[in-house]
Enzyme design. Structure first.
Site, short mmCIF file in Angstrom:
data_model
loop_
_atom_site.label_atom_id
_atom_site.label_comp_id
_atom_site.label_asym_id
_atom_site.label_seq_id
_atom_site.Cartn_x
_atom_site.Cartn_y
_atom_site.Cartn_z
N SER A 136 14.66 1.73 -5.06
CA SER A 136 14.11 0.96 -3.95
C SER A 136 14.60 1.60 -2.65
CB SER A 136 14.60 -0.48 -4.06
OG SER A 136 14.28 -1.21 -2.91
N LYS A 162 9.98 2.34 -4.94
CA LYS A 162 9.53 1.13 -4.25
C LYS A 162 9.87 1.25 -2.77
CE LYS A 162 11.83 -3.40 -4.32
NZ LYS A 162 12.28 -4.47 -5.21
N LYS A 164 10.07 -0.58 0.96
CA LYS A 164 10.13 -1.88 1.62
C LYS A 164 9.13 -1.87 2.77
CE LYS A 164 13.45 -3.93 -0.62
NZ LYS A 164 13.29 -5.25 -1.22
N ASP A 189 7.34 -3.62 -1.42
CA ASP A 189 7.97 -4.94 -1.49
C ASP A 189 8.08 -5.52 -0.09
OD1 ASP A 189 9.49 -7.19 -1.97
OD2 ASP A 189 11.27 -6.11 -2.67
N GLU A 214 4.94 -6.34 -4.25
CA GLU A 214 5.93 -7.35 -4.61
C GLU A 214 6.08 -8.38 -3.49
OE1 GLU A 214 9.60 -5.51 -5.74
OE2 GLU A 214 10.58 -7.43 -6.11
N ASP A 239 8.81 -12.13 -6.98
CA ASP A 239 10.27 -12.05 -7.05
C ASP A 239 10.82 -13.39 -6.58
OD1 ASP A 239 12.99 -11.51 -6.71
OD2 ASP A 239 12.74 -9.96 -5.21
N LYS A 263 15.39 -11.19 -12.01
CA LYS A 263 16.79 -11.01 -11.61
C LYS A 263 17.55 -12.19 -12.19
CE LYS A 263 15.76 -8.93 -7.10
NZ LYS A 263 15.46 -9.29 -5.70
N GLY A 291 16.96 -5.64 -8.69
CA GLY A 291 18.36 -5.30 -8.39
C GLY A 291 18.75 -5.91 -7.07
O1 NPG Z 1 18.45 -1.09 -6.09
O2 NPG Z 1 19.58 -2.94 -6.29
C1 NPG Z 1 18.72 -2.23 -5.74
C2 NPG Z 1 17.97 -2.81 -4.59
C3 NPG Z 1 16.62 -3.30 -4.99
O3 NPG Z 1 15.13 -3.74 -3.21
C4 NPG Z 1 16.03 -4.15 -3.90
N1 NPG Z 1 16.56 -5.36 -3.76
O4 NPG Z 1 14.37 -7.67 -2.33
O5 NPG Z 1 14.66 -7.04 -4.34
C5 NPG Z 1 15.00 -7.05 -3.16
C6 NPG Z 1 16.20 -6.27 -2.72
C7 NPG Z 1 17.42 -7.08 -2.35
C8 NPG Z 1 18.61 -6.42 -2.12
C9 NPG Z 1 17.38 -8.44 -2.21
C10 NPG Z 1 19.76 -7.12 -1.76
C11 NPG Z 1 18.54 -9.13 -1.84
C12 NPG Z 1 19.71 -8.49 -1.62
#
Ligand code: NPG
Length: 372
Positions: A136, A162, A164, A189, A214, A239, A263, A291
């Site tokens: 991501s 992915k 953002k 996302d 997403e 999500d 998650k 994640g």
């Molecule tokens: O690689 O762990 C990873 C990050 C993946 O984009 C990611 N996480 O919105 O899913 C999400 C985002 C996130 C990260 C959300 C930290 C909340 C806290």
């Protein structure tokens, strides 16, 4: 199993690069760790995915501490013969606080499985010894910087990238990445940053042949997502909107998504995560493991979960070096085929390295039974 003591510990580890999303930026990873000790001398670790601020969800680290200290951990004291499978019932009187519950469940499960000499993957029903990994990419300063970062990750072998997005940073950067990498499986996302009135932007994204979009709309919405899914060809993945197996049932009945991000922290634990997986699988809906910048402790649990058969898409289960110079555990490594090995040791199969843990610790607090 009788839990005789719990330790709450806040750790902070610098991230190798800042991680910016539509809801904020993190420069270091702060995580609340939970360590349980049992009467038989077993120890288990859990990681809470709550962030310092309640931006991704209403949960945040200080609140998770309060919930654990005053309500969740004390609920364990009355039980002399406790198993992780009992926690849904034992902690069920506490509404919400899923991330705090999930961390405690992870620690109890780790202790339980260590005693039994069984790995978390085997316990959950993992059917693979390696899982495909995606990455991501946060929002950088420029489109050029984004294309460069994506190039680095593609070079390393990640199987899905992915991006953002947020209003003002969507079709243009995603289009630039698609032109630079025509064949790479890409997704975007939005972290709930848009409204149904923005549907034409999502229609424009259809041209980029994304694997999924997403959480485009509100974190508590299912109806508008269903309306948007009817308008676009790209599958919507939910999500934030999915907090339980019941939510998935509703979302699928409404047609709000065609893919689900799982998650364990968001849904209240690994056992509920497995139920979410099972519901999606019954409906033949693909799932993948999300994640939240976990340390090696939480990553071990994610990778075990991602080895279940319904996880047919690469997860946000990236290697330790995508996040940290030094992880808390032995590092998770990306194999040359873009996969990661599922830990096979008892419980999580990893534990924090003493010197790393010491260096990262901000504070430690014990929660003991009243008589102790
Ligand atoms: O690689 O762990 C990873 C990050 C993946 O984009 C990611 N996480 O919105 O899913 C999400 C985002 C996130 C990260 C959300 C930290 C909340 C806290």
């Amino acid at each position: 199993m009788r839990v005789v003591g719990v330790e709450l510990r806040l750790v902070a580890i610098p991230l190798v690069r800042p991680f910016r999303t539509s809801f904020g930026e993190e420069r270091d990873k702060r995580a609340l760790l939970v360590r349980v000790e049992t009467a038989d001398g077993a120890v288990g670790w859990g990681e809470c995915v709550a962030s310092p601020d309640p931006r991704y969800s209403e949960e945040f680290i200080d609140e998770a501490c309060l919930a654990l200290r005053h309500h969740l951990v004390p609920s364990l004291w009355r039980h002399d013969d406790l198993r992780a499978e009992d926690l849904g019932r034992v902690l069920g009187w506490v509404r919400g606080h899923r991330m705090a519950k999930a961390a405690l469940e992870m620690a109890v499960l780790d202790a339980q499985l260590r005693q039994e000499g069984r790995s978390l993957g085997a316990y959950l029903g993992a059917e693979r010894d390696r899982v495909p990994c995606g990455v991501s990419v946060g929002i950088p300063d420029s489109v050029d910087a984004l294309v460069e970062q994506v190039g680095e990750y593609v070079e390393r072998g990640y199987q899905r990238v992915k991006l953002k997005i947020e209003p003002g940073w969507d079709v243009e950067p995603a289009g630039a990445v698609r032109r630079a990498f025509p064949k790479v499986p890409l997704s975007v996302d939005a972290n709930a940053a848009y409204r149904l009135a923005d549907a034409s932007m999502f229609e424009a994204l259809d041209d980029l042949e994304l694997v999924m979009i997403e959480q485009p709309l509100g974190h508590e919405d299912l109806l508008d997502h269903a309306a948007l899914q009817r308008r676009i060809a790209t599958p919507i993945c939910l999500d934030e909107s999915i907090r339980s197996a019941d939510d998935v049932r509703t979302a699928l009945a409404l047609g709000s998504c065609r893919i689900v991000n799982i998650k364990a922290g968001r849904v209240g634990g690994l056992l509920e995560a497995r139920r979410v997986h099972d519901v999606a699988r019954e409906h033949e809906v693909p799932v993948w493991c999300g994640g939240m910048l976990e340390t090696g402790i939480g990553r071990a649990a994610n990778v075990a979960l991602a080895a279940l058969p319904g996880f047919t898409l690469p997860g946000d289960t990236s290697a330790s070096d995508r996040y940290f110079e030094q992880d808390l555990t032995e590092p998770f490594v990306l194999e040359s085929d873009g996969t990661m090995k599922v830990p096979t040791g008892p419980g999580l199969g990893v534990e924090p390295l003493a010197d790393r843990l010491e260096a990262a610790t901000q504070w430690v607090e014990r929660v003991d039974p009243p008589s102790a």
